[in-house]
Design an enzyme around this catalytic site. Sequence first.
Site, mmCIF file in Angstrom:
data_model
loop_
_atom_site.group_PDB
_atom_site.id
_atom_site.type_symbol
_atom_site.label_atom_id
_atom_site.label_comp_id
_atom_site.label_asym_id
_atom_site.label_seq_id
_atom_site.Cartn_x
_atom_site.Cartn_y
_atom_site.Cartn_z
ATOM 1 N N ASP A 140 0.837 -1.200 0.000
ATOM 2 C CA ASP A 140 0.000 0.000 0.000
ATOM 3 C C ASP A 140 0.877 1.257 0.000
ATOM 4 O O ASP A 140 1.984 1.230 -0.536
ATOM 5 C CB ASP A 140 -0.922 -0.064 1.239
ATOM 6 C CG ASP A 140 -2.246 0.643 1.026
ATOM 7 O OD1 ASP A 140 -2.217 1.849 0.756
ATOM 8 O OD2 ASP A 140 -3.301 -0.003 1.131
ATOM 9 N N HIS A 200 -3.833 6.189 3.479
ATOM 10 C CA HIS A 200 -4.487 5.006 2.921
ATOM 11 C C HIS A 200 -3.909 3.706 3.486
ATOM 12 O O HIS A 200 -4.643 2.822 3.943
ATOM 13 C CB HIS A 200 -4.328 5.055 1.398
ATOM 14 C CG HIS A 200 -5.099 4.020 0.643
ATOM 15 N ND1 HIS A 200 -4.638 2.730 0.485
ATOM 16 C CD2 HIS A 200 -6.276 4.089 -0.011
ATOM 17 C CE1 HIS A 200 -5.522 2.055 -0.242
ATOM 18 N NE2 HIS A 200 -6.518 2.855 -0.557
ATOM 19 N N SER A 526 -10.947 -0.372 -1.628
ATOM 20 C CA SER A 526 -9.723 -0.373 -0.820
ATOM 21 C C SER A 526 -10.018 -0.714 0.627
ATOM 22 O O SER A 526 -9.186 -1.301 1.314
ATOM 23 C CB SER A 526 -9.067 1.012 -0.840
ATOM 24 O OG SER A 526 -8.298 1.181 -1.978
#
Length: 744
Positions: A140, A200, A526
């Site tokens: 990620d 994220h 996600s």
Amino acid sequence: MAKSVFEMFLGLSFVLMLSMSLSPGATDEDRKVYIAYLGSLPERDYSPSSHHFSMLQAVIKQSSVANYLIRSYKRSFNGFAAKLTNEEANKLASMKEVVSIFPNKVYHLQTTRSWDFLGLKDSVKRNPTVESDVIIGVIDSGIWPESESFSDKGFGPAPKKWKGSCSGGKNFTCNNKLIGARFYNSEEPREESARDGDGHGTHTASTAAGNNVEDASFFGLAQGTARGGVPSARIAAYKVCKQNGCASADILAAFDDAIADGVDLITISVGSTTRSDFYQDSIAIGAFHAAEKGILTVQSAGNEGRLGKQGVTSVVPWILTVAASSIDRRFFSKVVLGNGKTLNGLSINSFDLKKTKFPLVYGKEIANLGCNEEITARVCETGCLNSTLVKEKIVLCDQFRGNNEARDAGAAGSILKTEIDDVSFVLPLAASALSTDNYESVKSYLNSTKRPVAEILRSETIEDSAAPVVAPFSSRGPNFMEPDIMKPDLSAPGVDILAAFSPIGSPSGNPADKRQVKYSILSGTSMSCPHAAAVAAYVKTFHPEWSPSAIQSALMTTAFPMDQSTNPDGELAYGSGHVNPVKATDPGLVYEVVKGDYIKFLCSIGYDSEKLRRISGDNSTCSKTSENILPRDLNYPSLTAQILPDKSFTVGFHRTVTNVGIASSTYKAKVSSNSKLEVKVDPEVLSFKALKEKKSFNVTVTGDALSLFSMVSASLEWSDGTHSVKSPIVIHSYKSFRLEGSTL
Ligand SMILES: *[C@@H]1O[C@H](CO)[C@@H](O)[C@H](O)[C@H]1NC(C)=O
Ligand SMILES: *[C@@H]1O[C@H](CO)[C@@H](O)[C@H](O)[C@H]1NC(C)=O
Ligand SMILES: *[C@@H]1O[C@H](CO)[C@@H](O)[C@H](O)[C@H]1NC(C)=O
Ligand SMILES: *[C@@H]1O[C@H](CO)[C@@H](O)[C@H](O)[C@H]1NC(C)=O
Ligand SMILES: *[C@@H]1O[C@H](CO)[C@@H](O)[C@H](O)[C@H]1NC(C)=O
């Protein structure tokens, strides 16, 4: 990088491509980063680096090729990334040891309550000791190591099998929870740390395996205990995503490392927005080798939305592909007009306007010079609002993405028009997104009075009994590359998820939004991906010896059925259904796929023996008999066939199930079908006498002609009275994109 689906709506969804030319030197300008994939690592007496070097020397007419080799993949599979001209890449492609060559490509990054909603309560039965031996690899945007979600209070040393390292760069410390970190830089600009500047990667890692952290919230919203699905598991973070995206060369490097480091499972909330065959898709290649080593890869389905769009881009059968659906909590923000009227809009609004009503203006009436009122100012396009005129006012924007300009021009708040009616986003100012009807009524109020005013209230939450509904942004099937393999595989929570965040990331995605938060709310596939990954890890704690395909099967065949009336795209949206953690630990039967089955599958989609052997690393061949094997005969837990439109059809499926439930048991087949499909199962009863015993059966599906671009479905359920082993049957007439006779 499209950090969440949010940015798609902002229209910020990074068209920015990576700057491909890396060196200033004139001869290097035509060079781009290419990946040469060489398949499996030969067993012995092989030095990958020197082989890669000599291959490069053979194609690059320069005295020193060292500068052009970016990375050798040599820990888990074979290949390298290098800076090449077009011509050099072509020469390399023609070498017999090369399976495929492809340019570096940009991939994109595509809670507390969510686990309770899934029935994985804090009090659920767990194997904490086994769980603490599970290592989840998160590929990620890096991680924020100081987050409380990753504190190692109560954790012993890393599991013995761990062979990785903490190479997170300067000022980056791992601990017994976050046991490893790496970062990659195949393209400029370099970042010398695995630290997450975005939020994220921190969010996805904590959703999968974050600690229980009490009293987490986003400015008091979504308050509760934040926790990952497997809070005792360890995390290894691989940073492949930066501001401008996630380069495939880096993704492949992360797989190469993660597999060799000893992770048990890989979660990757990253995808491409363009299709590629999987021998040119670094996630498919990496995941293939992961599966070979017993590691399941879980990937987000993508945020490309409704049917007819691009379609799901996570397409290979050795990856578990996850769609995103809602949970039973929704956020809304009220707009109160000067005339007393109150309208409900969507947003996650933490700003408190303190019961002040601000004058209302319409974007089109306060255009900057040079901006067209009807085209750009109306929607609050970047740079089009006059900051003098918008100050201390609430501005109406005809498009959702206008919120950024409203913030940047200095408005007190913004009322936005939106067509998305079931996702709320964190916005950089006090704002609410209204449905067309509500928005029009604000506009007519604006026109009805001399001094229109309005107030936007802090968000509130409501319970949504319709959940789970697959989010509008979640990429739909069918699978355009392998139309006989159903994708997505299942759905998991991915709407308005609270999880840990990077304090230097912008919670709204707007760089000017300097709010620093430890927890934030994001939406996207996600977010659903790490939910499913954690469930897979949870299942593994009960069955450490299970293969990746057995775990994948367990999750798919035990999924909750979803309501067709609120999910009109049906299986194309949610696959086998909604992930069901507790049931997944005891599926009864599993559809197992061994490497040989994947090899046959590769033959069935057109591989020749030479390419096949490079991938399999053994003497496998695609024989004449294997030419008769169809992709849909892969022992997959769902049954899908693409058929020709406007012709009645009969399709057969062969399947084998393995008993993992009760040694002596009898399963009966039950078919649910509408009148459009006739489904026959042969035999209809499977009797087992032992665990691990295998039984085969055939399914024949007959139906009348379908028009082009349509789908009909049914379902097969094997039941022994205790276990219910369900598979969707999907027959569709969508065209696929795999070119006829495309060269591999
Ligand atoms: C290390 O990182 C932390 C977290 O960002 C920061 O507070 C600290 O100042 C950094 N230390 C150094 C020496 O850069
Ligand atoms: C903004 O509006 C003010 C007041 O009407 C005006 O003086 C100024 O020129 C405008 N600025 C731009 C950039 O249009
Ligand atoms: C207000 O009314 C006028 C005249 O009817 C019209 O031209 C204008 O577009 C209206 N404005 C809005 C914001 O609806
Ligand atoms: C492949 O076949 C050859 C010849 O039959 C044999 O010597 C070799 O050991 C085989 N290799 C593998 C990996 O099975
Ligand atoms: C399934 O069908 C194949 C032929 O297509 C046949 O060889 C096989 O025996 C059948 N299996 C069962 C369990 O009926």
